[in-house]
Design a protein around this motif. Structure first.
Motif, PDB file in Angstrom:
ATOM      1  N   TYR A  67       0.838  -1.199   0.000  1.00  9.88           N
ATOM      2  CA  TYR A  67       0.000   0.000   0.000  1.00  9.88           C
ATOM      3  C   TYR A  67       0.874   1.250   0.000  1.00  9.88           C
ATOM      4  CZ  TYR A  67       0.909   0.486   5.066  1.00  9.88           C
ATOM      5  OH  TYR A  67       1.506   0.635   6.297  1.00  9.88           O
ATOM      6  N   ASP A  68       0.281   2.354  -0.413  1.00  9.50           N
ATOM      7  CA  ASP A  68       0.937   3.656  -0.448  1.00  9.50           C
ATOM      8  C   ASP A  68       0.226   4.576   0.544  1.00  9.50           C
ATOM      9  OD1 ASP A  68       2.587   5.831  -1.651  1.00  9.50           O
ATOM     10  OD2 ASP A  68       0.627   6.559  -2.291  1.00  9.50           O
ATOM     11  N   VAL A  69       0.995   5.224   1.420  1.00  8.06           N
ATOM     12  CA  VAL A  69       0.400   6.141   2.398  1.00  8.06           C
ATOM     13  C   VAL A  69      -0.014   7.422   1.694  1.00  8.06           C
ATOM     14  CG1 VAL A  69       0.804   7.541   4.454  1.00  8.06           C
ATOM     15  CG2 VAL A  69       1.703   5.210   4.338  1.00  8.06           C
ATOM     16  N   LYS A  70      -1.261   7.820   1.894  1.00  7.91           N
ATOM     17  CA  LYS A  70      -1.739   9.094   1.350  1.00  7.91           C
ATOM     18  C   LYS A  70      -1.650  10.198   2.406  1.00  7.91           C
ATOM     19  CE  LYS A  70      -2.734   8.918  -2.258  1.00  7.91           C
ATOM     20  NZ  LYS A  70      -1.824   8.847  -3.440  1.00  7.91           N
ATOM     21  N   SER A  71      -1.980   9.879   3.637  1.00  7.43           N
ATOM     22  CA  SER A  71      -1.897  10.905   4.684  1.00  7.43           C
ATOM     23  C   SER A  71      -1.811  10.250   6.057  1.00  7.43           C
ATOM     24  CB  SER A  71      -3.119  11.841   4.638  1.00  7.43           C
ATOM     25  OG  SER A  71      -4.295  11.145   5.041  1.00  7.43           O
ATOM     26  N   TYR A  72      -1.237  11.009   6.992  1.00  7.87           N
ATOM     27  CA  TYR A  72      -1.252  10.661   8.412  1.00  7.87           C
ATOM     28  C   TYR A  72      -1.977  11.776   9.163  1.00  7.87           C
ATOM     29  CZ  TYR A  72       2.626   7.319   7.606  1.00  7.87           C
ATOM     30  OH  TYR A  72       3.421   6.294   7.167  1.00  7.87           O
ATOM     31  N   ARG A  73      -2.635  11.396  10.250  1.00  8.12           N
ATOM     32  CA  ARG A  73      -3.212  12.379  11.174  1.00  8.12           C
ATOM     33  C   ARG A  73      -2.812  11.955  12.583  1.00  8.12           C
ATOM     34  NH1 ARG A  73      -7.889  12.968  14.345  1.00  8.12           N
ATOM     35  NH2 ARG A  73      -8.634  15.126  14.534  1.00  8.12           N
ATOM     36  N   LEU A  74      -1.902  12.732  13.186  1.00 11.22           N
ATOM     37  CA  LEU A  74      -1.439  12.449  14.538  1.00 11.22           C
ATOM     38  C   LEU A  74      -2.232  13.309  15.519  1.00 11.22           C
ATOM     39  CD1 LEU A  74       1.068  11.965  12.523  1.00 11.22           C
ATOM     40  CD2 LEU A  74       2.480  12.127  14.579  1.00 11.22           C
ATOM     41  N   ASP A  75      -2.826  12.692  16.520  1.00  6.96           N
ATOM     42  CA  ASP A  75      -3.586  13.383  17.571  1.00  6.96           C
ATOM     43  C   ASP A  75      -3.020  12.902  18.904  1.00  6.96           C
ATOM     44  OD1 ASP A  75      -5.367  14.636  19.219  1.00  6.96           O
ATOM     45  OD2 ASP A  75      -7.178  13.824  18.273  1.00  6.96           O
ATOM     46  N   LEU A  76      -2.101  13.694  19.488  1.00  8.80           N
ATOM     47  CA  LEU A  76      -1.276  13.223  20.597  1.00  8.80           C
ATOM     48  C   LEU A  76      -1.381  14.141  21.801  1.00  8.80           C
ATOM     49  CD1 LEU A  76       1.942  12.437  18.513  1.00  8.80           C
ATOM     50  CD2 LEU A  76       0.057  10.875  19.065  1.00  8.80           C
ATOM     51  N   GLN A  77      -1.187  13.555  22.985  1.00 11.92           N
ATOM     52  CA  GLN A  77      -1.131  14.300  24.239  1.00 11.92           C
ATOM     53  C   GLN A  77       0.300  14.232  24.777  1.00 11.92           C
ATOM     54  OE1 GLN A  77      -3.861  11.718  24.007  1.00 11.92           O
ATOM     55  NE2 GLN A  77      -4.718  13.426  22.839  1.00 11.92           N
ATOM     56  N   LEU A  78       0.900  15.401  25.011  1.00  7.69           N
ATOM     57  CA  LEU A  78       2.276  15.484  25.495  1.00  7.69           C
ATOM     58  C   LEU A  78       2.363  16.503  26.621  1.00  7.69           C
ATOM     59  CD1 LEU A  78       4.201  15.616  22.077  1.00  7.69           C
ATOM     60  CD2 LEU A  78       4.019  13.654  23.615  1.00  7.69           C
ATOM     61  N   ASP A  79       3.006  16.121  27.696  1.00  5.83           N
ATOM     62  CA  ASP A  79       3.295  17.019  28.817  1.00  5.83           C
ATOM     63  C   ASP A  79       4.790  16.960  29.064  1.00  5.83           C
ATOM     64  OD1 ASP A  79       3.717  18.281  31.258  1.00  5.83           O
ATOM     65  OD2 ASP A  79       1.849  17.537  32.140  1.00  5.83           O
ATOM     66  N   PRO A  80       5.528  18.066  28.873  1.00  4.85           N
ATOM     67  CA  PRO A  80       6.980  18.026  29.019  1.00  4.85           C
ATOM     68  C   PRO A  80       7.477  17.585  30.388  1.00  4.85           C
ATOM     69  CG  PRO A  80       6.328  19.998  27.821  1.00  4.85           C
ATOM     70  CD  PRO A  80       5.066  19.362  28.339  1.00  4.85           C
ATOM     71  N   ASN A  81       6.617  17.537  31.373  1.00  6.73           N
ATOM     72  CA  ASN A  81       7.032  17.068  32.692  1.00  6.73           C
ATOM     73  C   ASN A  81       7.118  15.549  32.776  1.00  6.73           C
ATOM     74  OD1 ASN A  81       7.054  19.660  34.359  1.00  6.73           O
ATOM     75  ND2 ASN A  81       5.020  19.745  33.414  1.00  6.73           N
ATOM     76  N   PHE A  82       6.652  14.866  31.740  1.00  6.19           N
ATOM     77  CA  PHE A  82       6.617  13.408  31.781  1.00  6.19           C
ATOM     78  C   PHE A  82       7.133  12.823  30.461  1.00  6.19           C
ATOM     79  CE2 PHE A  82       3.147  15.043  34.384  1.00  6.19           C
ATOM     80  CZ  PHE A  82       3.436  14.471  35.618  1.00  6.19           C
ATOM     81  N   ASN A  83       7.904  11.769  30.561  1.00 11.29           N
ATOM     82  CA  ASN A  83       8.361  11.044  29.373  1.00 11.29           C
ATOM     83  C   ASN A  83       7.257  10.052  28.978  1.00 11.29           C
ATOM     84  OD1 ASN A  83      10.308  10.177  27.385  1.00 11.29           O
ATOM     85  ND2 ASN A  83      10.507   8.308  28.596  1.00 11.29           N
ATOM     86  N   TYR A  84       6.248  10.602  28.341  1.00 15.31           N
ATOM     87  CA  TYR A  84       5.054   9.790  28.082  1.00 15.31           C
ATOM     88  C   TYR A  84       4.330  10.371  26.872  1.00 15.31           C
ATOM     89  CZ  TYR A  84       1.007   6.841  29.200  1.00 15.31           C
ATOM     90  OH  TYR A  84       0.016   5.890  29.169  1.00 15.31           O
ATOM     91  N   ILE A  85       3.709   9.489  26.105  1.00 13.88           N
ATOM     92  CA  ILE A  85       2.931   9.896  24.943  1.00 13.88           C
ATOM     93  C   ILE A  85       1.667   9.057  24.887  1.00 13.88           C
ATOM     94  CG2 ILE A  85       4.080   8.265  23.369  1.00 13.88           C
ATOM     95  CD1 ILE A  85       3.939  10.426  21.202  1.00 13.88           C
TER      96      ILE A  85
END
Length: 651
Positions: A67-85
């Motif tokens: 398959y060929d990727v047409k698009s990505y949509r990243l919807d992420l939660q990030l808090d710089p106080n934590f090494n977590y995604i």
């Protein structure tokens, strides 16, 4: 200028107007001995930090097809106080094989997949050995356009050149940044992580506490606030490789400007630490944008933006439309900007061809010196020499990187400085007009632009523009290892100058570097440059010159990546008496016959790296070399007449 089997020296590139009196001269003449480190741009600087040394081992990624990727949509939660995604990634794709019943993505095993959703329904999946395999409800056939979503979370591993870093800011506070080159994208988000498939568009949504700003690719669409959080939404509609997608979240100062570039305007965004100023980030950018625009064509992402975001790695990374900067030295700014053309618009199709990214970016940074744009052209020859000195540290390595599993193998002086030097020689061989035309054609080739390219593609465009056959050049300088060392012997009799050129390759992978060589002849109140094109070692030339020559200078303008010995002016009698050696058979198996050499002549046997193996005074013609391993060697013959060097090969 006199030429002997020379090349086109016509030039369509004119020196631009100096835009600023500012001279960012990072080179001190007295610090030339591997002050070459000062020009190790981009990721190289970051590797000097002990923080990264234990993460230098990498692994190539599994290849995914169908398959060929047409698009990505990243919807992420990030808090710089934590090494977590945590969050989700939507992947829109088009089936390219006959059919697929499973869809595979890559994601680090350190992260947990919560669900995979297709057509608003959770589907079965397996996640092991960094591969997510999702079972589709029914087979999808060639040409089908569809989508899938992956929900995931966890603490990403810190590896490679960074991947995903939670770090402390200067003066306190925390930040998160990513750097995915070469194999790190799937360390922090699920994707088809390779150098074969660029997504046509990407949307990036980052939700983070109100104290932080988000820097990423593309144009900002919105900032939505809910309670103590806000969500930044960015979109890019230019094709983009996964390793060029990045996010930085921190307590930034934010500035934006509009730059005039040719007949267009370009949005520039600056995300700076609290102790940094806008002057640090933007001062040289406008003139360099215009220089690159004139040499390479319009800035590739003119409809979106360019940007700088400070981060805590002591180097830089050319994320598409948003370079992450560990500082704001002039060379680093120019290097990362050049990557928007070389690396981002046209990306290397394999890490074995990384020099197409890094060699070009290093060379373009150098051209800011040559064309005297902000950087002072006084330093151009010094920079050329520093590139060569860096390349000389690796006499047995080639631009073609065969080990792509190690950071140090990819991001080292061979790829950067030797790569830039080889491009400079390619320009010398092809001529300015053809070289810069080929570069533009390469960047704008519909098959390559906003896609991937190999060294073969560059070669094809250079040959088309110059009309030259460059097979030997790329065989020697891309696949071959090392560089040549030249010894030039010359004399003058009345109006005739005789020149003999000897060559020693630093590695047996190259038998002889075919290269036109410039020499400058000096007489009282007179000089002239000639170009000689030796086809073998010990090639001899005779030139009529109606001046009394007092000296010769090898490669006065610094085009050739080579070492050279002091040029010796011998008398006519010594030239006539030089050894007329005959060596046969060559290649040989055990015994080698050396004839037409006087008894008592001093002979030295050197290995391929010109290290002494043995030496003797000539007595008999046949010499037995049965003890030698197979490979290339050199015989150095010295008598009262002078010295000659002859390559020999044992089979």
């Amino acid at each position: 200028m006199h030429k002997f089997k020379g090349t086109d020296d016509s030039s369509i590139v004119k020196k631009p107007v100096i835009y600023s009196s500012l001279c960012i001269a990072i080179f001190l003449v007295g610090a030339m001995k591997l002050a070459a480190q000062s020009s190790l741009n981009c990721k190289l600087i970051g590797l000097e930090s002990s923080k990264f040394k234990k993460y230098q081992q990498l692994k190539s990624l599994p290849q995914i097809s169908g398959y060929d990727v047409k698009s990505y949509r990243l919807d992420l939660q990030l808090d710089p106080n934590f090494n977590y995604i945590s969050g989700s990634v939507d992947v829109q794709f088009e089936v390219t094989g006959d059919s697929i019943s499973q869809l595979r993505l890559l994601l680090s095993d350190s992260l947990q997949v919560d669900s995979v959703v297709y057509a608003e329904t959770s589907i079965n999946y397996n996640h092991q050995n960094r591969i997510i395999t999702a079972d589709l409800p029914q087979a999808l056939f060639n040409g089908t356009l569809d989508a899938i979503s992956v929900y995931y979370r966890g603490s990403p591993r810190f590896g490679g050149l960074g991947n995903f870093a939670q770090d402390t800011l200067p003066g306190g506070g925390e930040m998160i940044w990513t750097l995915s080159q070469p194999y790190g994208a799937s360390e922090w988000w699920p994707c088809k992580d390779d150098l074969r498939d660029k997504a046509d568009s990407v949307e990036i949504k980052i939700t983070t506490p109100l104290a932080y700003r988000v820097a990423t690719n593309g144009l900002r669409q919105s900032i939505d606030t809910l309670g103590g959080l806000h969500t930044y939404t960015y979109q890019t509609h230019y094709p983009i490789a996964t390793y060029l997608i990045a996010v930085a979240v921190g307590n930034y100062q934010f500035f934006e400007e509009q730059y005039a570039v040719g007949n267009d305007t370009l949005l520039m965004e600056h995300f700076l630490f609290q102790n940094e100023t806008l002057f640090d980030s933007n001062n040289p950018l406008a003139p360099w944008l215009n220089l690159y625009d004139s040499l390479l064509g319009t800035y590739p992402f003119i409809n979106e933006k360019y940007g700088h975001a400070s981060f805590t790695l002591s180097g830089g990374m050319e994320h598409q439309t948003m370079s992450f900067m560990g500082g704001y030295g002039g060379e680093l700014i120019a290097h990362e900007l050049a990557h928007q053309w070389f690396g981002n618009k046209v990306s290397c199709a394999s890490w074995t061809d990384l020099w197409l990214n890094e060699g070009f970016a290093t060379y373009l940074n150098g051209l800011t010196y040559e064309f005297d744009v902000v950087h002072d052209d006084f330093y151009w020859p010094i920079l050329l020499d520093l590139w060569k000195q860096s390349a000389f540290l690796f006499p047995d390595q080639s631009l073609h990187r065969t080990d792509t599993t190690n950071v140090n193998s990819l991001f080292n002086q061979v790829v950067y400085q030797k790569g830039a030097s080889v491009l400079h020689m390619l320009r010398w061989v092809c001529g300015d007009s053809a070289f810069f035309a080929a570069v533009k054609n390469y960047l704008n080739d519909p098959e390559l632009a906003y896609g991937f390219a190999s060294t073969t593609d560059l070669k094809r465009h250079m040959e088309s523009a110059s009309g030259l056959d460059l097979d030997e050049f790329f065989k020697d300088w891309f696949y071959g290892k090392g560089f040549p060392t030249y010894t030039t012997i010359w004399s003058q009799t009345e109006n005739r100058v005789e020149i003999e050129i000897n060559q020693l390759p630093s590695d047996p992978s190259v038998y002889f570097f075919n290269m036109p060589l410039p020499y400058k002849l000096y007489a009282a109140n007179w000089d002239s440059t000639i170009i000689l094109d030796p086809a073998f070692s010990s090639a001899q030339f005779q030139i009529e010159v109606y001046k009394n020559i007092d000296s010769l200078v090898f490669d006065p303008e610094g085009w050739i990546l080579a070492k050279h010995e002091i040029i010796t002016n011998l008398s006519e009698s010594k030239i006539k008496d030089l050894p007329t050696l005959k060596v046969y058979p060559n290649p040989f198996q055990a015994e080698l016959t050396i004839s037409q050499v006087k008894e008592g002549t001093h002979i030295r046997l050197l290995d391929a790296k010109t290290r002494l193996i043995d030496q003797w005074y000539h007595k008999k013609q046949a010499v037995n070399f049965h003890h030698l391993s197979k490979g290339m060697y050199y015989l150095q013959i010295t008598d009262q007449a002078g010295r000659s060097i002859y390559p020999i090969i044992k089979e």
